[in-house]
Structure formats: C-alpha cells, structure tokens
Design an enzyme around this catalytic site. Structure first.
Site, PDB file in Angstrom:
ATOM      1  CG  LEU A  17      -1.868   1.096   1.313  1.00 18.93           C
ATOM      2  CD1 LEU A  17      -2.754   1.322   0.221  1.00 18.93           C
ATOM      3  CD2 LEU A  17      -2.735   0.757   2.626  1.00 18.93           C
ATOM      4  CG  ASP A  54      14.847  -1.016  11.522  1.00 21.21           C
ATOM      5  OD1 ASP A  54      13.780  -0.858  11.889  1.00 21.21           O
ATOM      6  OD2 ASP A  54      15.554  -2.302  11.565  1.00 21.21           O
ATOM      7  CB  VAL A  55      10.336   2.619  11.675  1.00 24.80           C
ATOM      8  CG1 VAL A  55      10.055   3.123  10.248  1.00 24.80           C
ATOM      9  CG2 VAL A  55       9.672   1.165  11.849  1.00 24.80           C
ATOM     10  CB  SER A 133      -5.915  -0.895  10.548  1.00 26.66           C
ATOM     11  OG  SER A 133      -6.649  -2.158  10.257  1.00 26.66           O
ATOM     12  CE1 TYR A 146      -1.439  -4.179  11.059  1.00 33.03           C
ATOM     13  CE2 TYR A 146      -3.852  -4.120  11.510  1.00 33.03           C
ATOM     14  CZ  TYR A 146      -2.656  -3.799  10.591  1.00 33.03           C
ATOM     15  OH  TYR A 146      -2.678  -2.985   9.541  1.00 33.03           O
ATOM     16  CE  LYS A 150      -1.332  -0.529  11.655  1.00 32.34           C
ATOM     17  NZ  LYS A 150      -0.415   0.364  10.942  1.00 32.34           N
TER      18      LYS A 150
HETATM   19  N1  LIG Z   1      -2.867  -3.363   2.936  1.00 27.57           N
HETATM   20  C1  LIG Z   1      -4.066  -3.074   3.751  1.00 27.57           C
HETATM   21  O1  LIG Z   1      -4.972  -3.517   3.338  1.00 27.57           O
HETATM   22  C2  LIG Z   1      -4.024  -2.421   5.097  1.00 27.57           C
HETATM   23  C3  LIG Z   1      -5.024  -1.975   5.509  1.00 27.57           C
HETATM   24  C4  LIG Z   1      -5.114  -1.433   6.595  1.00 27.57           C
HETATM   25  C5  LIG Z   1      -3.810  -0.600   7.123  1.00 27.57           C
HETATM   26  N2  LIG Z   1      -2.721  -0.913   6.576  1.00 27.57           N
HETATM   27  C6  LIG Z   1      -1.303  -0.341   6.891  1.00 27.57           C
HETATM   28  O2  LIG Z   1      -0.822   0.270   5.758  1.00 27.57           O
HETATM   29  C7  LIG Z   1       0.580   0.157   5.990  1.00 27.57           C
HETATM   30  C8  LIG Z   1       1.280  -0.498   4.806  1.00 27.57           C
HETATM   31  O3  LIG Z   1       0.656  -1.652   4.680  1.00 27.57           O
HETATM   32  P1  LIG Z   1       1.134  -2.711   3.638  1.00 27.57           P
HETATM   33  O4  LIG Z   1      -0.250  -3.213   3.169  1.00 27.57           O
HETATM   34  O5  LIG Z   1       1.775  -1.847   2.472  1.00 27.57           O
HETATM   35  O6  LIG Z   1       2.140  -3.693   4.204  1.00 27.57           O
HETATM   36  P2  LIG Z   1       3.165  -4.455   3.479  1.00 27.57           P
HETATM   37  O7  LIG Z   1       3.019  -4.856   1.871  1.00 27.57           O
HETATM   38  O8  LIG Z   1       3.606  -5.553   4.241  1.00 27.57           O
HETATM   39  O9  LIG Z   1       4.656  -3.367   3.436  1.00 27.57           O
HETATM   40  C9  LIG Z   1       4.811  -3.003   4.960  1.00 27.57           C
HETATM   41  C10 LIG Z   1       6.018  -2.016   4.596  1.00 27.57           C
HETATM   42  O10 LIG Z   1       6.736  -1.662   5.806  1.00 27.57           O
HETATM   43  C11 LIG Z   1       7.946  -1.676   5.717  1.00 27.57           C
HETATM   44  N3  LIG Z   1       8.556  -1.865   6.966  1.00 27.57           N
HETATM   45  C12 LIG Z   1       8.315  -3.062   7.822  1.00 27.57           C
HETATM   46  N4  LIG Z   1       9.122  -3.021   9.095  1.00 27.57           N
HETATM   47  C13 LIG Z   1      10.048  -1.997   8.831  1.00 27.57           C
HETATM   48  C14 LIG Z   1      10.896  -1.502   9.521  1.00 27.57           C
HETATM   49  N5  LIG Z   1      11.165  -2.027  10.607  1.00 27.57           N
HETATM   50  N6  LIG Z   1      11.608  -0.425   9.179  1.00 27.57           N
HETATM   51  C15 LIG Z   1      11.213   0.434   7.896  1.00 27.57           C
HETATM   52  N7  LIG Z   1      10.180   0.077   7.064  1.00 27.57           N
HETATM   53  C16 LIG Z   1       9.436  -1.319   7.588  1.00 27.57           C
HETATM   54  C17 LIG Z   1       8.387  -2.799   4.642  1.00 27.57           C
HETATM   55  O11 LIG Z   1       9.667  -2.401   4.105  1.00 27.57           O
HETATM   56  P3  LIG Z   1      10.843  -3.327   4.210  1.00 27.57           P
HETATM   57  O12 LIG Z   1      10.306  -4.757   4.745  1.00 27.57           O
HETATM   58  O13 LIG Z   1      11.778  -3.263   2.781  1.00 27.57           O
HETATM   59  O14 LIG Z   1      11.611  -2.652   5.357  1.00 27.57           O
HETATM   60  C18 LIG Z   1       7.289  -2.225   3.703  1.00 27.57           C
HETATM   61  O15 LIG Z   1       7.407  -1.533   2.832  1.00 27.57           O
HETATM   62  C19 LIG Z   1       0.889  -0.500   7.238  1.00 27.57           C
HETATM   63  O16 LIG Z   1       0.829   0.312   8.564  1.00 27.57           O
HETATM   64  C20 LIG Z   1      -0.478  -1.250   7.632  1.00 27.57           C
HETATM   65  O17 LIG Z   1      -0.925  -1.458   8.810  1.00 27.57           O
HETATM   66  C21 LIG Z   1      -3.016  -1.651   5.364  1.00 27.57           C
END
Ligand SMILES: NC(=O)c1ccc[n+]([C@@H]2O[C@H](COP(=O)([O-])OP(=O)(O)OC[C@H]3O[C@@H](n4cnc5c(N)ncnc54)[C@H](OP(=O)(O)O)[C@@H]3O)[C@@H](O)[C@H]2O)c1
Length: 240
Positions: A17, A54-55, A133, A146, A150
């Site tokens: 996302l 790294d966050v 979320s 999770y 959130k």
């Molecule tokens: N997709 C949905 O339906 C949905 C719904 C509700 C909320 N969200 C929220 O939207 C956000 C993005 O989700 P997503 O669906 O894109 O998840 P995703 O595809 O799993 O991507 C997660 C991202 O977070 C990064 N990340 C994880 N740990 C990290 C760290 N320690 N330091 C820096 N970067 C880190 C990863 O990059 P690297 O692994 O390369 O570090 C990756 O780019 C999240 O906060 C999620 O909770 C998503």
C-alpha cells in the site's frame, strides 16, 4: 500541482500500500523519498527516491530525516506507513512477535514523527500522516498485537495534533479498510478469513491503493489545512 515544492518521506513506501501512496504523492508534485530496510528489493515508481532506514531504530530515523534534508530539502510531509502483522491468538502468540509488532507499528511511528518534527516546523504547512487500520477500532480475533498497535497510533496522532498544531503542523491518521494491496491482498488470499469479512463491506469490494493514495494527497496538501487530529476511514463503509 497540489504538492509542488514539497518533500515527503514515507516509511515502507516501496511496496504494498505504501508504494501506492508514494506514487500518488509524487504524481501530485512532491519530491518523495521512500524509506525501508530493504530498498534494494523494491521496484519504486518513477519519481520516488529510496533510502535505507529502520523505523525501530531511533538513530536510523534521525539520520534519515537529516539525509533527506541535505539531499532533497524539507522534509515537509512525513507519512509513518511502515507496519507489520504477526497474527495469532493471544494464548499462543510469541512474546517476540508481540514485541515486533509494537516495536514497528507503534514505537516506529513515534521514532519517525519525533525525528521529523525539527524539519516540519521550519516552514508553514508541515504534515504528519500516520497509518492506522479498520481493525484499530474493531476487534479481530487473532490480531491482538496489530489491533492494539493501531489503536495506540490513533491516540498518538491525536496527541501530536494538539502539540504540533501551534507549530503550524497538522497530524492526521489515515485508517484503511481492506485494500487490494500489501497485507490486505494477503488477507484476501485466505478464503476462509476473507469469506468472514467480505460480506460486511458496503462498497461490495475491497479498496484500491489508488483510492488510499488520493486521500493521502488530500491530507498532505493545503486543502486539509483545517483538518487536524482526525482519523479518516478509507474503507468504503463497513457494517461489522
Ligand atoms: N494493505 C491493507 O489492506 C492495509 C489495511 C489497513 C492498514 N494498512 C496499513 O498500511 C501500512 C502499509 O501496509 P502494507 O499493506 O503496504 O504492508 P506491506 O506490504 O507488508 O508493507 C509493509 C512496509 O513496511 C516496511 N517496514 C516494515 N518494517 C519496517 C521497519 N522496521 N523499518 C522500515 N520499514 C519497515 C516494509 O519495508 P521493508 O520490509 O523493505 O523494510 C514495507 O515497505 C501499514 O501500516 C498497515 O498496517 C494496510
């Protein structure tokens, strides 16, 4: 364009996302820097630069913001998007997994926002956007870490809004529902789980990354200048 002259940093902006949000910010004219642990593995859209960070490591976020300032100016907009999910019932959830989720989704948001504040306050119209979320407000069995992380991010953002408002910065939380990207897409691949929730969507379908990106652009732009401390649901309406 709406974000001309603005530099945006988005954690986790290289895949899932976050990638859509990064793309939308860039399309609206911002200089966008996506930061994550493995930027070498990302296929970022045109116009989006990447930096390693790294966050969960406070120093890494301090260094990230300083590097962005040096190389791109700003940052004027920070999107604390990085997140992880480690599902499992509480009785069987490893302490390590609980810790990883809280450390990334909650502590990581704190480290990101705190490191950005000195730069955001340098010019008018600074923007903090956090990602919550749908299940930050609605309990989902098997997602305790999770959901808790959130829920805490929403309150953290609301406190930031009050503290940063006097500095000319707004802080808002974007709360997606089921989105066909990243972890949302993964969830949908689980037919049993998706079958339980898909019927509750008023829109009758999951959202798209583009639909979330457009809302992020609004929150990042001057169009949202009097929106502060808001949790904006982007879920198409959910009846559960
Ligand atoms: N997709 C949905 O339906 C949905 C719904 C509700 C909320 N969200 C929220 O939207 C956000 C993005 O989700 P997503 O669906 O894109 O998840 P995703 O595809 O799993 O991507 C997660 C991202 O977070 C990064 N990340 C994880 N740990 C990290 C760290 N320690 N330091 C820096 N970067 C880190 C990863 O990059 P690297 O692994 O390369 O570090 C990756 O780019 C999240 O906060 C999620 O909770 C998503």
């Amino acid at each position: 364009m709406q974000l001309d002259g603005r530099t945006a940093v988005i954690t986790g902006g290289g895949r899932g996302l976050g990638r859509h949000v990064a793309e939308a910010l860039a399309a609206a004219g911002a200089v966008v820097v996506a930061a994550g642990r493995n930027p070498g593995e990302w296929r970022t859209p045109a116009g989006v630069a990447t930096l390693k960070a790294d966050v969960t490591v406070p120093e890494s976020m301090t260094e990230l913001m300083a590097t962005v300032q040096e190389q791109f100016g700003g940052p004027h907009i920070v999107v604390a998007n990085a997140g992880v999910s480690r599902p499992g019932p509480v009785a069987a959830l490893a302490a390590e997994h609980w810790g990883e989720v809280i450390d990334t989704n909650l502590n990581g948001v704190f480290h990101t926002v705190r490191a950005a504040i000195p730069y955001l306050k340098e010019s008018p119209g600074g923007r903090v956007i956090t990602l919550s979320s749908l299940i930050g407000r609605r309990p989902m069995p098997g997602a305790a870490a999770y959901c808790a992380s959130k829920a805490a991010v929403e309150m953290f953002t609301q406190v930031c809004a009050l503290e940063l408002g006097p500095l000319g910065i707004t802080a808002n939380c974007l709360s997606p529902g089921f989105i066909d990207a990243g972890m949302g897409r993964q969830l949908m691949a689980n037919e049993a789980l998706w079958g339980r929730f898909s019927g509750a969507l008023a829109a009758g379908r999951p959202g798209t990354g583009e639909e979330v990106g457009k809302v992020a652009v609004f929150l990042a732009s001057q169009d949202s200048s009097y929106v502060n401390g808001h949790v904006l649901n982007v879920d198409g309406g959910v009846g559960w």
